[in-house]
Design an enzyme around this catalytic site. Structure first.
Site, PDB file in Angstrom:
ATOM      1  CD1 TRP A   8      -2.281  -1.824   0.006  1.00 40.03           C
ATOM      2  CD2 TRP A   8      -2.970  -1.386   2.292  1.00 40.03           C
ATOM      3  NE1 TRP A   8      -3.501  -2.488   0.522  1.00 40.03           N
ATOM      4  CE2 TRP A   8      -3.947  -2.276   1.858  1.00 40.03           C
ATOM      5  CE3 TRP A   8      -3.186  -0.718   3.459  1.00 40.03           C
ATOM      6  CZ2 TRP A   8      -5.033  -2.807   2.476  1.00 40.03           C
ATOM      7  CZ3 TRP A   8      -4.205  -1.220   4.475  1.00 40.03           C
ATOM      8  CH2 TRP A   8      -5.206  -2.110   3.787  1.00 40.03           C
ATOM      9  CE  LYS A   9       4.282   1.843  -4.618  1.00 44.45           C
ATOM     10  NZ  LYS A   9       4.939   1.971  -5.641  1.00 44.45           N
ATOM     11  CG  HIS A  92       9.652  -0.962  -2.675  1.00 41.79           C
ATOM     12  ND1 HIS A  92       9.759   0.225  -3.355  1.00 41.79           N
ATOM     13  CD2 HIS A  92       8.852  -1.529  -2.995  1.00 41.79           C
ATOM     14  CE1 HIS A  92       8.758   0.385  -4.189  1.00 41.79           C
ATOM     15  NE2 HIS A  92       8.191  -0.941  -4.338  1.00 41.79           N
ATOM     16  CB  SER A 205       2.694  -1.087 -14.385  1.00 40.18           C
ATOM     17  OG  SER A 205       3.159   0.429 -13.893  1.00 40.18           O
ATOM     18  N   GLY A 226       1.597  -2.537  -6.265  1.00 40.53           N
ATOM     19  CA  GLY A 226       1.162  -1.240  -5.441  1.00 40.53           C
ATOM     20  C   GLY A 226      -0.087  -0.484  -5.870  1.00 40.53           C
ATOM     21  N   GLY A 227       0.126   0.170  -6.855  1.00 40.18           N
ATOM     22  CA  GLY A 227      -1.257   0.896  -7.337  1.00 40.18           C
ATOM     23  C   GLY A 227      -2.504   0.205  -7.036  1.00 40.18           C
TER      24      GLY A 227
HETATM   25  C1  PEP Z   1       5.546  -1.417  -6.072  1.00 38.20           C
HETATM   26  O1  PEP Z   1       5.204  -0.522  -5.354  1.00 38.20           O
HETATM   27  O2  PEP Z   1       6.396  -2.411  -5.607  1.00 38.20           O
HETATM   28  C2  PEP Z   1       4.965  -1.652  -7.403  1.00 38.20           C
HETATM   29  C3  PEP Z   1       5.198  -2.577  -8.217  1.00 38.20           C
HETATM   30  O3  PEP Z   1       4.051  -0.644  -7.508  1.00 38.20           O
HETATM   31  P1  PEP Z   1       2.893  -0.496  -8.979  1.00 38.20           P
HETATM   32  O4  PEP Z   1       2.196  -1.898  -8.799  1.00 38.20           O
HETATM   33  O5  PEP Z   1       2.001   0.661  -8.776  1.00 38.20           O
HETATM   34  O6  PEP Z   1       3.806  -0.446 -10.003  1.00 38.20           O
END
Ligand code: PEP
Length: 246
Positions: A8-9, A92, A205, A226-227
């Site tokens: 979730w960052k 990360h 992504s 992430g997102g």
């Molecule tokens: C991440 O935070 O490790 C990541 C892969 O983010 P996202 O899926 O948003 O690219």
């Protein structure tokens, strides 16, 4: 079994929203038990997220040090363990970039977290697009795993291959090349410590639209998201795909 990790960052901004997200992820995890689901919320929500989950596992986005001490602002391994955390993300790219974390520092954390019995999700990845990122990534792994050997609960190590250019850009890597890098990572770890059964995840992504193209390849054992992990219905479809392809 495929692994799906929600990173979730630094989101969301309220406990109410965190609990709502956790509830939704738990619902999907309990309906799709062939997938291993991990939620890594900000530290401040760990205890509350724990109350919402039973199938999904709890992860932390970082850690510092083993026990308590004079380290203002730090969260240590003992605290994480006593809060029910099973997985720790280390290295990360956002920790490396915004918090100046070096391979040497990451190596200390990986060593300590493995010794403590955590599942360690070690993130590596190249900044720019490269025709063959394996050498770069394997160099990072050698540094981050310095001194770690097959005796060090190495089966608890998970590597997340996350090309930095693909993170949060909507521009995911080509699944075929991500699978090739994953294979090279497994070979490298095998060479380093004689262990071939390391899980390698892809991150960058990932969405409900592209997840199948990654995890249908047997060299990719799951995804770090992430997102899309902040979107309950999309993340539900990601978990479902991992269950089906598990
Ligand atoms: C991440 O935070 O490790 C990541 C892969 O983010 P996202 O899926 O948003 O690219």
């Amino acid at each position: 079994m495929k692994t799906v990790i929600a990173n979730w960052k630094s989101n969301p901004n309220s406990l109410r929203e965190a609990a709502r997200l956790a509830k939704s992820i738990e619902k999907h995890a309990s309906l799709n038990r062939k997938a291993e689901v991990v939620i890594a919320p900000p530290f401040i929500y760990l205890s509350d997220v724990k109350k919402e989950v039973s199938t999904a596992k709890l992860g932390a986005q970082d850690v510092f040090g083993n026990e308590g001490g004079a380290y203002t602002g730090a969260i240590n391994l003992a605290q994480l363990k006593n809060t029910g955390v099973k997985y720790v993300i280390i290295g990360h790219s956002e920790r490396r970039r915004y918090f100046g974390e070096t391979d040497e520092f990451i190596n200390k954390k990986v060593t300590a977290a493995l010794a403590y019995g955590f599942k360690v999700v070690l993130c590596v990845g190249n900044k720019e697009k490269m025709s063959d990122p394996s050498n770069f990534v394997n160099k990072q792994l050698t540094a981050d795993l310095k001194g770690v050997s097959s005796k060090d609960k190495i089966r608890n190590l998970i590597v997340a291959y996350e090309p930095i250019w693909a993170i949060g850009t909507g521009n995911a890597d080509n699944p075929q090349s991500a699978a090739e890098v994953s294979l090279r990572i497994k070979e490298h770890i095998n060479k380093l410590m004689g262990v071939g059964k390391i899980k390698v995840l892809y991150g960058g992504s990932v969405t409900d639209k592209n997840i199948r193209s990654f995890i249908s390849r047997n060299k990719i054992d799951g995804v770090l998201v992430g997102g899309a992990s902040l979107n309950p219905s999309m993340f539900g479809r990601i978990i479902k795909a991992a269950n089906e392809l598990g």
